[in-house]
Design an enzyme around this catalytic site. Structure first.
Site, PDB file in Angstrom:
ATOM      1  N   ASP A   1      37.439  46.526  48.393  1.00 21.24           N
ATOM      2  CA  ASP A   1      36.974  45.956  47.125  1.00 21.24           C
ATOM      3  C   ASP A   1      35.571  45.374  47.264  1.00 21.24           C
ATOM      4  O   ASP A   1      34.711  45.597  46.406  1.00 21.24           O
ATOM      5  CB  ASP A   1      37.938  44.870  46.644  1.00 21.24           C
ATOM      6  CG  ASP A   1      39.238  45.436  46.103  1.00 21.24           C
ATOM      7  OD1 ASP A   1      39.500  46.637  46.322  1.00 21.24           O
ATOM      8  OD2 ASP A   1      40.002  44.680  45.475  1.00 21.24           O
TER       9      ASP A   1
ATOM     10  N   GLY B   1      42.731  39.154  37.763  1.00 19.62           N
ATOM     11  CA  GLY B   1      44.071  39.290  38.319  1.00 19.62           C
ATOM     12  C   GLY B   1      44.818  40.528  37.879  1.00 19.62           C
ATOM     13  O   GLY B   1      46.047  40.526  37.811  1.00 19.62           O
TER      14      GLY B   1
END
Length: 422
Positions: free
Chosen positions: A205, A142
């Site tokens: 990503d 995160g």
């Protein structure tokens, strides 16, 4: 195609944005590169063949599901000999999976389970036996380093093997990266996993996590897909990655830049144009087949310039500036924030002559400020595979019991010569 059986381990890297963050929101290019911090997924047969299990000690999550409780009737309407992702998540599958997720209240746990189950029912058949999936990561979770995409790629690779949709990985660490049908298949399904977690991902990503190296990407106007240019010859570069642990909101940072763009459009456009220019300059430096001292020096200068332009956009933070100032004082490299800013992480491109003792001195200074620093490499391989064997004997329980990221790294690198990549 040979049937692939458990146990085995798959692995995938995280990523950092090198150049172009925030400018990318305004349809300008940005560059992302793989880092050597990775996610590892161990797959073994379940103790109950009618049950699947996902365990993720790093986020404190373990859950089991009965295979008979999953929406196979709906999912199998979309099954083919080799399943292909749909343009969007299938609403009927999403709706029926809600029943299997109803008792998970933590949002991070929910996202991991949702992605896992969606890919599972889409890529395997109801006749498949139960498996145990154990995830460990050396990536901070995160922090804008592509941890969710790294997990999605691992899941997609594992399920591709279990579903007999791809060949085993065959490239050695020293072999050149190259596009192939299997890596593109894994990438396409990892993107669906990212849709479960992120909603509307750019696809960057998962592309970096699958293929490694670096990618230049650029959004296009309207609904057209982003343009992605893969940089296969990207040189491995030594990097310090420093997590300030200052919480940041990407949406808030993007919103602040948007406000500046409305109030001072000429000034902001000039800054964004400058970021555009240096990103393209960085791309031209990094795609050349040779990467000498002069190229490294120019890349370091672009790090410094890009950070200064992001400061001008108001997206830095005192903690990020402390990281940069300490690097400058010890003269061991150039630092820039990476990602949305306002906290989060900074990356330092180390000078080739930076002494290890000085690097360790810097890391201790960062630790005294409450920061966490990782020595890593920029570029490198994408998704990989290794069989559990006498020389790589790790069980699912071993994975659970690894004490920290150093223990994970040490164990996974023990089989470095046997890892293969797609």
């Amino acid at each position: 195609m040979t049937q692939h059986t458990a146990p085995f381990v798959v692995s995938s890297p995280g990523k950092v944005i090198i150049f172009g963050e925030h400018a990318a929101v305004y349809n300008r290019p940005a560059i992302a590169a793989a880092v050597s911090l990775r996610t590892y997924l161990h797959i073994s047969e379940s103790s109950d063949p009618e049950e699947i299990m996902l365990e993720f000690p790093d986020i404190g999550f373990t859950h089991k599901w009965k295979l008979s409780d999953l929406p196979w009737d709906t999912a199998e309407k979309y099954h083919m000999d080799k399943p292909q992702p749909t343009d969007e998540l299938v609403p009927e599958i999403v709706s029926e999976l809600a029943n299997a997720l109803v008792d998970i209240s933590n949002s991070v746990h929910y996202a991991a389970a949702y992605s896992f189950l969606y890919l599972y029912v889409c890529m395997l058949k109801r006749s498949s036996q139960g498996y145990r999936f154990t995830v460990r990561s050396t990536l901070p979770i995160g922090c804008g380093l592509g941890s969710s995409a790294s997990i999605s790629v691992c899941l997609a690779a594992a399920l591709s093997l279990l579903g007999n949709h791809v060949q085993r990985a065959s490239l050695k660490a020293t072999d050149a990266n190259k596009d192939n049908e299997d890596s593109m298949f894994i990438d396409s399904w990892a993107f669906m996993g990212e849709k479960c977690i992120q909603g509307n991902p750019s696809g960057v990503d998962n592309a970096v996590a699958t293929h490694g190296g670096a990618v230049m990407f650029q959004r296009t106007l309207g609904s057209a897909p982003s343009v992605r240019t893969t940089m296969r010859s990207f040189p491995p570069l030594r990097l310090l990655l420093t997590n300030t642990k200052v919480p940041r909101s990407s949406a808030k940072m993007v919103g602040n830049v948007g406000r500046l763009n409305q109030e001072y459009p000429k000034t902001t456009t000039s800054i964004l144009d400058a970021i555009d220019s240096l990103t393209r300059e960085g791309y031209n430096i990094m795609i050349k087949p040779f990467f000498n001292d002069s190229a490294k020096s120019r890349l370091s200068e672009l790090f410094e310039i890009n950070h200064g332009l992001l400061v001008a956009l108001g997206v830095s933070h005192p903690a990020l500036e402390r990281v940069r100032i300490l690097t400058d004082e010890l003269k061991i490299g150039k630092t820039k924030l990476t990602g949305a800013g306002g906290g989060g992480c900074a990356i330092t491109l180390l000078n080739d002559d930076a002494e290890e003792s000085v690097i360790q001195e810097l890391i201790k200074k960062y630790q005294s400020l409450g920061f966490e620093t990782y020595e890593t490499t920029l570029g490198g391989k994408g998704v990989g595979y290794i069989e559990v064997s006498d020389s790589f004997p790790y069980t699912a329980q071993d994975f659970v019991e690894f004490e920290d990221r150093n223990a994970i790294d040490k164990a996974m690198n023990a089989g470095s010569l046997e890892w293969r990549f797609w």
